[in-house]
Motif scaffolding. Structure first.
Motif, mmCIF file in Angstrom:
data_model
loop_
_atom_site.group_PDB
_atom_site.id
_atom_site.type_symbol
_atom_site.label_atom_id
_atom_site.label_comp_id
_atom_site.label_asym_id
_atom_site.label_seq_id
_atom_site.Cartn_x
_atom_site.Cartn_y
_atom_site.Cartn_z
ATOM 1 N N SER A 162 0.947 -1.240 0.011
ATOM 2 C CA SER A 162 0.018 0.168 0.120
ATOM 3 C C SER A 162 0.931 1.255 0.012
ATOM 4 O O SER A 162 0.384 2.357 -0.148
ATOM 5 C CB SER A 162 -0.858 0.015 1.159
ATOM 6 N N VAL A 163 1.993 1.086 0.336
ATOM 7 C CA VAL A 163 3.036 2.117 0.381
ATOM 8 C C VAL A 163 4.448 1.696 -0.189
ATOM 9 O O VAL A 163 4.685 0.665 0.012
ATOM 10 C CB VAL A 163 3.376 2.812 1.910
ATOM 11 N N HIS A 164 5.166 2.498 -0.446
ATOM 12 C CA HIS A 164 6.599 2.375 -0.781
ATOM 13 C C HIS A 164 7.445 2.361 0.580
ATOM 14 O O HIS A 164 7.208 2.907 1.364
ATOM 15 C CB HIS A 164 6.887 2.945 -2.017
ATOM 16 N N LYS A 165 8.378 1.748 0.428
ATOM 17 C CA LYS A 165 9.175 1.496 1.561
ATOM 18 C C LYS A 165 10.717 1.906 1.362
ATOM 19 O O LYS A 165 11.463 1.329 0.711
ATOM 20 C CB LYS A 165 9.238 -0.059 2.152
ATOM 21 N N THR A 166 11.285 2.874 2.108
ATOM 22 C CA THR A 166 12.707 3.133 2.045
ATOM 23 C C THR A 166 13.166 3.552 3.534
ATOM 24 O O THR A 166 12.554 3.554 4.457
ATOM 25 C CB THR A 166 12.801 4.618 1.244
ATOM 26 N N ALA A 167 14.533 3.285 3.589
ATOM 27 C CA ALA A 167 15.136 3.558 4.878
ATOM 28 C C ALA A 167 16.753 4.080 4.559
ATOM 29 O O ALA A 167 17.183 3.836 3.624
ATOM 30 C CB ALA A 167 15.135 2.555 5.845
ATOM 31 N N VAL A 168 16.981 4.757 5.506
ATOM 32 C CA VAL A 168 18.341 5.251 5.536
ATOM 33 C C VAL A 168 19.046 5.668 6.825
ATOM 34 O O VAL A 168 18.472 5.970 7.699
ATOM 35 C CB VAL A 168 18.526 6.747 4.544
ATOM 36 N N ALA A 201 24.944 -0.368 10.977
ATOM 37 C CA ALA A 201 24.133 0.575 9.999
ATOM 38 C C ALA A 201 23.263 -0.370 9.032
ATOM 39 O O ALA A 201 22.060 0.098 8.698
ATOM 40 C CB ALA A 201 24.958 1.397 9.208
ATOM 41 N N VAL A 202 23.847 -1.492 8.307
ATOM 42 C CA VAL A 202 23.185 -2.324 7.417
ATOM 43 C C VAL A 202 22.261 -2.969 8.259
ATOM 44 O O VAL A 202 20.822 -3.076 7.619
ATOM 45 C CB VAL A 202 24.098 -3.388 7.034
ATOM 46 N N ARG A 203 22.336 -3.313 9.456
ATOM 47 C CA ARG A 203 21.319 -4.107 10.323
ATOM 48 C C ARG A 203 20.152 -3.046 10.610
ATOM 49 O O ARG A 203 19.082 -3.369 10.511
ATOM 50 C CB ARG A 203 21.955 -4.548 11.466
ATOM 51 N N ALA A 204 20.704 -1.795 11.004
ATOM 52 C CA ALA A 204 19.446 -0.940 11.271
ATOM 53 C C ALA A 204 18.617 -0.597 10.069
ATOM 54 O O ALA A 204 17.399 -0.390 10.217
ATOM 55 C CB ALA A 204 20.116 0.554 11.575
ATOM 56 N N VAL A 205 18.918 -0.416 8.801
ATOM 57 C CA VAL A 205 18.352 -0.287 7.630
ATOM 58 C C VAL A 205 17.357 -1.380 7.463
ATOM 59 O O VAL A 205 16.139 -1.292 6.968
ATOM 60 C CB VAL A 205 19.444 0.116 6.539
ATOM 61 N N CYS A 206 18.093 -2.508 7.412
ATOM 62 C CA CYS A 206 17.236 -3.882 7.324
ATOM 63 C C CYS A 206 16.043 -3.914 8.527
ATOM 64 O O CYS A 206 15.060 -4.270 7.949
ATOM 65 C CB CYS A 206 18.124 -4.953 7.408
ATOM 66 N N ASP A 207 16.531 -3.765 9.509
ATOM 67 C CA ASP A 207 15.425 -3.597 10.479
ATOM 68 C C ASP A 207 14.306 -2.741 10.264
ATOM 69 O O ASP A 207 12.926 -3.048 10.467
ATOM 70 C CB ASP A 207 16.106 -3.365 11.841
ATOM 71 N N ASP A 208 14.573 -1.613 9.849
ATOM 72 C CA ASP A 208 13.599 -0.524 9.661
ATOM 73 C C ASP A 208 12.887 -1.037 8.535
ATOM 74 O O ASP A 208 11.557 -0.947 8.524
ATOM 75 C CB ASP A 208 14.481 0.818 9.125
#
Lengths: 383, 383
Positions: B149-155, B242-249
């Motif tokens: 329903s929404v696109h998903k991004t993280a940084v 940092a990689v884990r945090a983006v994956c988690d998000d």
């Protein structure tokens, strides 16, 4: 029909007040002999209800003179008090009937985590004893219902002996048995070790392959009691087949009455390298929620079958898999097969064949579709 | 945000006409270097889509210069022609951009068992190349949506380097990854073997523990690309976090957008004998349809938690199990604990703690409730 079809058995089913709505909730089955042989199969769930723990001990002796069963409460996760209640129930049956409590099996079904209302259950035992009848099988079958819409009985009659039984179960139906209470009776003159062998062989390919919703109960109990009243000892193969036929019949009734279901799905895995692998693949398909939704929508979605097969460790090559739905081979060699529009899914029965092309073994798992009604029923019922 | 948050990357998202409704369906991510390091994690389903088979080969080289992703078709179970189409897509990207096709990863999502419309996809590649931009990350994230329903991004932005990414996934969400396409990018100057180590460590405790519906996809792909454009090589622990945090998000975003779900359920298993056993128990709870229905009905049904735990092989004693739902220990020592009426389940977040009292290891699995909307969505969508 039911548990009183065979000679030598009496039964009763009454409303003891365990269920708040006043429906029948207590069943009693008595073996009047001359033989008191018995065998039992129980849930493989490691969280076992008190009556399962009790009855497992009873069955070790190979003799059961009576079975007391209640609906309206599972007596599971109820600690030492729950076990004491099961014990007291068996003692009450034994005292009232002049039996040995160590030969009284107990089975319960209903809510997990609540103690049974013993002030209602124990007087109910006396009432049930007073109503024991050789025509009581039907009432007993009715008294063990929970969310079942119909009571379930089956019988196989041979020239001079009979196997009959009753079952309850409509949800939490998965292997290691489905959530079920089943009592089978026979007037064949058979020893407990033969009963045990026949019962295990029968449940392995019937109740153990009913997998309505992948959820395994804490209370599953299947008992087979022999009175010997026919004075006939059948040849083993014939006897075992009769037991299997009754179990199969009852298992099919469970599937047809599964909570909220609109489709009965026969998942047949063929050409597997071993029977165990056929069962593994069948269960993986039967438990795939997305596929179960697709079947509900009458969508012959073979891609979801393949993705379920792909999660198993069974021997197969992805580009050699074939899938038929209701007789149409919609997937051939891992890809598009016959026209999926040819698949007729209007009827309740759906037949999925998964061909692993890896051997010659086969297994069939029975399941249901996943429906909004299942969700509604199980989001409201606290069990 | 998204895949163009890090320096050295351009991206585009366009409507190539693969989706019949005209929505965006083709995304391109290009690594402009100077470094072209990459790592990837793919579905553990043995039935793998053509783009997975292709990209697994590409990743073996440790270099990826571009990723082309389409929604509107999974290109799974499409045989040799499907693989040829994936190959042709990579070649088209390589030709248009002057790259080596062996360094072009391909990912697809959508219906299983249908060939992609190459007459639309290949011209779409040219259009996408023409729209490549360092601000294209958002459009790329939109173009990979299916039932999302929404696109998903993280940084995650550090003082002098960045990890960003995009994800799609809303159903068929189960481990060995959820059904997801994920592209992560970083401008950190990191070699492919370090990327691989950080990515595997991250997915193991994030995407691999998202288990919305127990169904494992044929197309799961998670890629991590490093451009080295920041000229900074972070300390490993900081980079991996940092990689884990983006994956988690991104994983949390997947759970929050799961098809038809009304509850996000955090299943935390504590005091297990091993992490593997904690995961096994967590998955068993997370996949219990009856419990998922109960949570939907805001019923703190701890009996269903115990019956799910009981199906596992993990070390525990039934009479030592404890379960908390939203902070209330409704089950203590395998029986009734605090008053279940104290459990407040009005909110979308539900937290189940299962205490096995068998050790000191822990694991958390994320899942959703089972709803009529899930059934409706998945009985209509043929994937």
């Amino acid at each position: 029909m039911s548990v009183t079809a065979a000679q030598g058995f009496t039964a009763a089913g009454i409303a003891a007040g365990i269920k708040e709505n006043g429906n029948p909730d207590l069943a009693l089955v008595v073996n009047n002999g001359p033989r008191l042989a018995a065998a039992g199969v129980f849930t493989s769930n490691r969280v076992k209800a008190a009556p399962v723990l009790w009855s497992e001990q009873v069955l070790k002796g190979g003799q059961v003179s009576a079975v007391i069963l209640n609906s309206g409460g599972a007596n599971a996760c109820t600690g030492p008090k729950g076990f004491q209640d099961t014990h007291a129930t068996a003692e009450k049956v034994a005292d009232t009937l002049g039996l040995n409590a160590a030969e009284v099996a107990v089975a319960s079904t209903g809510l997990i985590g609540l103690l049974l209302p013993m002030d209602k259950l124990l007087p109910g035992v006396e009432t049930a004893v007073g109503q024991l009848s050789e025509h009581g099988g039907e009432k007993a079958a009715i008294a063990i219902k929970t969310t079942d819409s119909v009571h379930k009985t089956a019988v196989v009659t041979k020239s001079d002996w009979t196997v009959g039984g009753m079952a309850k179960g409509a949800g939490m139906l998965a292997p290691g048995l489905a959530t079920m209470l089943v009592v089978l009776t026979t007037d064949a003159d058979v020893e407990s070790d033969v009963l045990d062998r026949a019962l295990r062989a029968a449940t392995r390919t019937t109740f153990d392959r009913v997998d309505s919703d992948g959820c395994m109960s804490t209370n599953d109990t299947v008992l087979l009691l022999a009175s010997g009243a026919s004075q006939v000892t059948p040849e083993y193969g014939e006897f075992a087949e009769a037991v299997r036929a009754v179990c199969d019949d009852l298992g099919q009734q469970l599937i047809r009455d599964a909570e909220g279901a609109s489709k009965d799905i026969k998942v047949e895995v063929v050409n597997a390298a071993s029977e165990d692998e056929a069962v593994e693949v069948g269960r993986s398909i039967a438990r795939n929620n997305l596929l179960k939704c697709a079947i509900h929508g009458e969508d012959p979605n073979w891609g979801r079958v393949l993705s379920a097969i792909g999660t198993t460790k069974a021997a197969f090559e992805p580009d050699q898999l074939n899938v038929a739905i209701n007789g149409v081979w919609v997937c051939k060699n891992g890809g598009v097969g016959e026209d999926r529009d040819k698949v007729d899914m209007r009827y309740r029965e759906v037949h999925i064949v998964a061909d692993l092309a890896a051997g010659s073994e086969t297994a069939t798992i029975w399941t249901n579709d996943l429906t909004a009604d299942y969700v509604h029923e199980n989001s409201a019922y606290s069990s």
